[in-house]
Design an enzyme around this catalytic site. Structure first.
Site, PDB file in Angstrom:
ATOM      1  N   GLY A 166      49.345 -13.611  28.523  1.00  0.00           N
ATOM      2  CA  GLY A 166      48.421 -14.692  28.848  1.00  0.00           C
ATOM      3  C   GLY A 166      49.048 -16.059  29.028  1.00  0.00           C
ATOM      4  O   GLY A 166      48.362 -17.080  28.917  1.00  0.00           O
ATOM      5  N   TYR A 217      51.427   3.828  23.513  1.00  0.00           N
ATOM      6  CA  TYR A 217      51.984   5.012  24.167  1.00  0.00           C
ATOM      7  C   TYR A 217      52.920   5.755  23.210  1.00  0.00           C
ATOM      8  O   TYR A 217      52.933   5.479  22.016  1.00  0.00           O
ATOM      9  CB  TYR A 217      52.630   4.620  25.497  1.00  0.00           C
ATOM     10  CG  TYR A 217      51.618   4.019  26.446  1.00  0.00           C
ATOM     11  CD1 TYR A 217      50.414   4.688  26.718  1.00  0.00           C
ATOM     12  CD2 TYR A 217      51.804   2.765  27.024  1.00  0.00           C
ATOM     13  CE1 TYR A 217      49.458   4.139  27.553  1.00  0.00           C
ATOM     14  CE2 TYR A 217      50.842   2.210  27.868  1.00  0.00           C
ATOM     15  CZ  TYR A 217      49.674   2.894  28.118  1.00  0.00           C
ATOM     16  OH  TYR A 217      48.708   2.340  28.940  1.00  0.00           O
ATOM     17  N   HIS A 275      59.401   1.720  27.552  1.00  0.00           N
ATOM     18  CA  HIS A 275      58.021   1.304  27.245  1.00  0.00           C
ATOM     19  C   HIS A 275      57.635   1.859  25.876  1.00  0.00           C
ATOM     20  O   HIS A 275      57.029   2.921  25.748  1.00  0.00           O
ATOM     21  CB  HIS A 275      57.081   1.825  28.329  1.00  0.00           C
ATOM     22  CG  HIS A 275      55.732   1.151  28.332  1.00  0.00           C
ATOM     23  ND1 HIS A 275      55.341   0.258  27.359  1.00  0.00           N
ATOM     24  CD2 HIS A 275      54.671   1.247  29.205  1.00  0.00           C
ATOM     25  CE1 HIS A 275      54.106  -0.166  27.626  1.00  0.00           C
ATOM     26  NE2 HIS A 275      53.688   0.412  28.730  1.00  0.00           N
ATOM     27  N   ASN A 327      52.091  -0.703  23.527  1.00  0.00           N
ATOM     28  CA  ASN A 327      50.727  -0.494  24.042  1.00  0.00           C
ATOM     29  C   ASN A 327      50.112   0.864  23.750  1.00  0.00           C
ATOM     30  O   ASN A 327      49.370   1.416  24.565  1.00  0.00           O
ATOM     31  CB  ASN A 327      50.701  -0.761  25.553  1.00  0.00           C
ATOM     32  CG  ASN A 327      50.990  -2.212  25.884  1.00  0.00           C
ATOM     33  OD1 ASN A 327      51.289  -3.004  25.005  1.00  0.00           O
ATOM     34  ND2 ASN A 327      50.909  -2.562  27.148  1.00  0.00           N
ATOM     35  N   GLN A 378      60.514   0.321  34.366  1.00  0.00           N
ATOM     36  CA  GLN A 378      59.988   0.612  33.034  1.00  0.00           C
ATOM     37  C   GLN A 378      59.781   2.123  32.894  1.00  0.00           C
ATOM     38  O   GLN A 378      59.057   2.737  33.678  1.00  0.00           O
ATOM     39  CB  GLN A 378      58.665  -0.122  32.790  1.00  0.00           C
ATOM     40  CG  GLN A 378      58.236  -0.048  31.331  1.00  0.00           C
ATOM     41  CD  GLN A 378      56.852  -0.608  31.085  1.00  0.00           C
ATOM     42  OE1 GLN A 378      55.885  -0.153  31.684  1.00  0.00           O
ATOM     43  NE2 GLN A 378      56.741  -1.565  30.180  1.00  0.00           N
ATOM     44  N   GLY A 426      52.220 -11.637  34.221  1.00  0.00           N
ATOM     45  CA  GLY A 426      51.626 -10.457  34.807  1.00  0.00           C
ATOM     46  C   GLY A 426      50.658 -10.775  35.921  1.00  0.00           C
ATOM     47  O   GLY A 426      51.029 -10.865  37.088  1.00  0.00           O
ATOM     48  N   PRO A 450      55.747  -5.807  33.676  1.00  0.00           N
ATOM     49  CA  PRO A 450      55.341  -4.492  34.196  1.00  0.00           C
ATOM     50  C   PRO A 450      53.820  -4.362  34.218  1.00  0.00           C
ATOM     51  O   PRO A 450      53.154  -4.715  33.251  1.00  0.00           O
ATOM     52  CB  PRO A 450      55.958  -3.511  33.196  1.00  0.00           C
ATOM     53  CG  PRO A 450      56.141  -4.304  31.940  1.00  0.00           C
ATOM     54  CD  PRO A 450      56.382  -5.718  32.361  1.00  0.00           C
ATOM     55  N   MET A 451      53.290  -3.874  35.352  1.00  0.00           N
ATOM     56  CA  MET A 451      51.832  -3.741  35.487  1.00  0.00           C
ATOM     57  C   MET A 451      51.487  -2.468  36.256  1.00  0.00           C
ATOM     58  O   MET A 451      51.932  -2.288  37.388  1.00  0.00           O
ATOM     59  CB  MET A 451      51.253  -4.944  36.249  1.00  0.00           C
ATOM     60  CG  MET A 451      51.329  -6.242  35.508  1.00  0.00           C
ATOM     61  SD  MET A 451      50.803  -7.614  36.547  1.00  0.00           S
ATOM     62  CE  MET A 451      52.219  -7.806  37.632  1.00  0.00           C
ATOM     63  N   THR A 452      50.693  -1.615  35.642  1.00  0.00           N
ATOM     64  CA  THR A 452      50.189  -0.432  36.339  1.00  0.00           C
ATOM     65  C   THR A 452      49.332  -0.865  37.519  1.00  0.00           C
ATOM     66  O   THR A 452      48.436  -1.692  37.369  1.00  0.00           O
ATOM     67  CB  THR A 452      49.350   0.429  35.378  1.00  0.00           C
ATOM     68  OG1 THR A 452      50.183   0.848  34.294  1.00  0.00           O
ATOM     69  CG2 THR A 452      48.781   1.651  36.076  1.00  0.00           C
TER      70      THR A 452
END
Length: 348
Positions: free
Chosen positions: A279, A160, A155, A158, A80, A300, A3-5
């Site tokens: 990574g 949140y 989610h 991170n 997500q 990602g 998942p990536m904003t």
């Protein structure tokens, strides 16, 4: 695909856009599983500009086109579900304070319509706020089913909302949602238990970042890792699609109570499907699976610039570089204009 904003839902309804979101996810449908960008479960949950939600009819209709496009390419896609908690700003809430377990400023920044702004001291959630947020996640899960998603990912990572409840440096409550490890994780399990009434638990994943420190307002303490160990062990009582963990985002080698190798540490604690992220490239991804420390690897940034990442891995094609400058900008550039290897070769 992790998942990536991407901040492309630049419309008043914060809904996915046909010519952008549909094309973006369709291009990447060869991934074994796509996990969408974080999608807010309510207006209270938002903390970043132009992120798509999953709480309104218009948003559900927008996502339907995305899931249909991915399924037409024989892909699988989870959404997500996201609530940022205190990692927000009053600009998103008509001047009202964002919600959090406790009134503690994360001293971070929120990406608002007017650019980055310093976070503020949030409003500590009442029990009624907590109850409403549980309902918001249940409603979002129902909407995800209606929109045609193959499953959902909570989610809980991170820095949140759920992560804020887990961590003793962000949760100083004295009721049943604070204090002990069991209490600080109660909200997450209440949400999970409520959600599995409307979507099969084998279609639910959950994401965690146990050694997050110095980012998103999070500071580890001695109880941080024991808290995540408790959560992961307790999730053995469920039949989730997967547990999704992140390797440390920053160097934690100087922190005695941090875990430096997340997959290796948590693999023995969890009996279900374990996904790892952070990574990885093709070589290190293969290695973590071959060594038995994870079942799945989520990529990602490599998926941003390589929509055909699976094919490139398969044939050892050269990988394209991503452009940091267009990660969160509006429009097609840096979003749906990365060519596949074959497209690039054709025009070379």
């Amino acid at each position: 695909m992790a998942p990536m904003t991407r901040s492309r839902a630049a419309n008043a309804e914060n809904k996915p856009v046909d010519e952008l979101h549909v094309e973006y996810y369709k291009q990447r449908a060869s991934a074994g599983l796509i996990i969408t960008e974080g999608s807010q479960v309510s207006k209270d949950a938002v903390g970043y500009v132009n992120t798509p939600g999953i709480y309104s009819k218009a948003q559900v209709e927008g996502w339907k086109k995305v899931t249909e496009a991915v399924h037409n390419e024989d892909g699988k896609i989870f959404i997500q579900l996201w609530h940022v908690g205190r990692m927000s700003h009053p600009d998103f809430h008509n001047g009202e304070l964002p919600l959090a377990p406790s009134a503690i400023n994360p001293n971070a920044q929120s990406y608002t319509p007017e650019g980055f702004k310093d976070t503020v001291t949030p409003k500590a959630m009442t029990k009624e706020d907590i109850k409403q947020t549980i309902e918001d996640f249940v409603n979002a899960a129902k909407n995800a089913v209606e929109a045609g998603f193959d499953g959902v990912e909570i989610h809980s990572s991170n820095g949140y909302l759920f992560h804020q409840f887990f961590n003793g440096t962000s949760n100083t409550r004295t009721d049943e949602y604070g204090g002990s490890i069991e209490n600080r994780t109660r909200f997450f399990f209440e949400v999970l238990d409520a959600m599995k009434e409307v979507i099969p638990q084998e279609k639910i994943g959950a994401r965690f970042n146990p050694s997050l420190n110095g980012l998103f307002g999070m500071t580890m303490d001695e109880e941080t890792i024991p808290t995540f160990e408790y959560i992961i062990k307790k999730l053995n009582d469920y039949n989730l699609a997967y547990v999704h963990l992140s390797e440390p985002f920053t160097d934690v080698s100087e922190i005695s109570f941090a875990v430096k190798h997340i997959a290796k540490h948590f693999r023995p604690l969890y009996n279900g499907t374990l996904m790892i992220n952070g990574g990885f490239d093709q070589k290190s991804g293969n290695k973590v699976i071959e060594e038995g420390d994870a079942d799945l690897v989520a990529f990602g940034k490599l998926f941003i610039s390589n929509p055909d990442l699976v094919e490139r891995f398969e044939h050892n094609y050269e990988l394209a570089e991503w452009d940091n400058d267009t990660f969160y900008t509006p429009g097609k550039e840096g979003y749906i204009d990365y060519p596949t290897f074959k497209e690039k070769a054709k025009h070379a």
